[in-house]
Write an enzyme that holds these catalytic residues in place. Structure first.
Site, PDB file in Angstrom:
ATOM      1  N   GLU A  40       0.813  -1.214   0.000  1.00  0.00           N
ATOM      2  CA  GLU A  40       0.000   0.000   0.000  1.00  0.00           C
ATOM      3  C   GLU A  40       0.846   1.262   0.000  1.00  0.00           C
ATOM      4  O   GLU A  40       0.510   2.250  -0.651  1.00  0.00           O
ATOM      5  CB  GLU A  40      -0.935   0.010   1.214  1.00  0.00           C
ATOM      6  CG  GLU A  40      -1.806   1.256   1.276  1.00  0.00           C
ATOM      7  CD  GLU A  40      -2.788   1.243   2.410  1.00  0.00           C
ATOM      8  OE1 GLU A  40      -3.704   2.097   2.389  1.00  0.00           O
ATOM      9  OE2 GLU A  40      -2.657   0.415   3.324  1.00  0.00           O
TER      10      GLU A  40
ATOM     11  N   ILE B 281      -0.834  -1.784   7.813  1.00  0.00           N
ATOM     12  CA  ILE B 281      -1.838  -1.587   8.860  1.00  0.00           C
ATOM     13  C   ILE B 281      -3.161  -1.328   8.156  1.00  0.00           C
ATOM     14  O   ILE B 281      -3.386  -0.241   7.618  1.00  0.00           O
ATOM     15  CB  ILE B 281      -1.524  -0.417   9.816  1.00  0.00           C
ATOM     16  CG1 ILE B 281      -0.161  -0.578  10.488  1.00  0.00           C
ATOM     17  CG2 ILE B 281      -2.623  -0.308  10.884  1.00  0.00           C
ATOM     18  CD1 ILE B 281       0.202   0.575  11.432  1.00  0.00           C
ATOM     19  N   ASP B 282      -4.027  -2.306   8.137  1.00  0.00           N
ATOM     20  CA  ASP B 282      -5.363  -2.120   7.577  1.00  0.00           C
ATOM     21  C   ASP B 282      -6.269  -1.655   8.712  1.00  0.00           C
ATOM     22  O   ASP B 282      -6.465  -2.369   9.696  1.00  0.00           O
ATOM     23  CB  ASP B 282      -5.881  -3.426   6.992  1.00  0.00           C
ATOM     24  CG  ASP B 282      -7.212  -3.216   6.310  1.00  0.00           C
ATOM     25  OD1 ASP B 282      -7.259  -2.434   5.343  1.00  0.00           O
ATOM     26  OD2 ASP B 282      -8.203  -3.816   6.754  1.00  0.00           O
TER      27      ASP B 282
ATOM     28  N   THR C 284      -6.005   2.050   9.537  1.00  0.00           N
ATOM     29  CA  THR C 284      -5.086   3.042  10.098  1.00  0.00           C
ATOM     30  C   THR C 284      -5.807   4.065  10.979  1.00  0.00           C
ATOM     31  O   THR C 284      -5.258   4.499  12.006  1.00  0.00           O
ATOM     32  CB  THR C 284      -4.316   3.757   8.973  1.00  0.00           C
ATOM     33  OG1 THR C 284      -3.526   2.791   8.268  1.00  0.00           O
ATOM     34  CG2 THR C 284      -3.386   4.831   9.519  1.00  0.00           C
TER      35      THR C 284
END
Length: 281
Positions: A80, A98-99, A101
């Site tokens: 990402e 980090i999904d 955030t």
């Protein structure tokens, strides 16, 4: 571009990829958990000023890339934060460091590391997911899946719920970060909400997909999922007996993702297509 090969890994190779994805997700999760300060500051923004990137997003992805380079130096990586690093094996690691955030930023305990492994072009319309892991950081829980090997939560097998009517289905969703996208999604929600049991908006697409796989959500839909939101969770649902698709015969992806048991997905996707939920204002 990665020079993709169309042949799929063997079952033994998939097991090894699943184990490595598990290791990577847990390792990055430990890094994020140990390194979270009392106050988290925004390092940058993406699609809008309310779409943040933190220093830990960047550190987590760098950590994952380092581990992949150590264990699988020929593979491609799509992350990402740092985009695509081409490879030569036909395998791509698809990373969300980090999904969720915004949840991480505020201390809401629903954020995760997502590590997917796909064969083919790293695009949901063309790839074949073969392994994946999603590590829920605050809960210290890990979901894993391998193509043909099933899906698990900390080693326990997962199964989607039996198909239910929409009226009795608990449905997860999420929202974008631009005013135009949010406005349209709110319009769609006013049509969907009266026709389902209830709606949940948790703030992490990867965890939403895992919740469908484990049965704590019946179904899920969202417009705007990127490859790193989808790669691991898509396989989780497929290996738990569910389906993941877009609208009008399209693959899941940016336009729309609908997930759950086949019959429920058929009903939900038909409603969303009728509402043109895959279109912005």
């Amino acid at each position: 571009m990665t020079e993709n090969r169309t042949d799929l890994p063997t079952a033994d190779d998939i097991r090894a990829l699943r184990e490595l994805a598990d290791h990577l997700a847990r390792s990055a999760g430990d890094l994020v958990r140990r390194g979270r300060p009392d106050r988290v500051d925004v390092a940058a923004t993406k699609s809008s000023e309310v779409d943040p990137v933190t220093a830990m997003d960047l550190a987590s992805e760098a950590h994952l890339r380092s581990l992949i380079a150590e264990h699988r130096p020929g593979d491609a990586i799509l992350g990402e934060e740092d985009g695509l690093l081409p490879g030569s094996t036909g395998i791509t690691w698809v990373l969300d460091p980090i999904d969720g955030t915004v949840n991480y930023l505020y201390g809401v305990p629903a954020y995760a590391v997502s590590v997917g492994v796909v064969v083919g072009e790293p695009d949901p319309a063309h790839w074949t997911p073969v392994a994946g892991a999603v590590h829920s950081i605050p809960m210290n829980v890990t979901y894993t899946a391998g193509r043909g090997l099933g899906a698990t939560r900390d080693g326990e097998p997962l199964r989607v719920n039996p198909a239910r009517t929409l009226a009795t289905s608990l449905v997860g969703t999420g929202f974008g970060y631009t005013v135009e996208r949010r406005t349209r999604q709110a319009q769609v929600l006013t049509e969907v909400l009266p026709r389902v049991r209830d709606i949940r908006r948790i703030g992490s697409a990867a965890l939403d997909l895992c919740r469908v796989a484990e049965g704590t959500l019946d179904a899920y839909y969202e417009r705007g999922l990127n490859p790193w939101d989808l790669a691991a969770g898509q396989l989780m649902i497929q290996e738990a007996g569910g389906t993941v698709t877009g609208l009008r015969g399209a693959a899941a992806g940016l336009a729309m993702t609908v997930a759950g048991p086949q019959a429920t997905v058929n009903e939900l996707a038909a409603m969303l297509a009728e509402l043109d939920a895959d279109q912005d204002l």
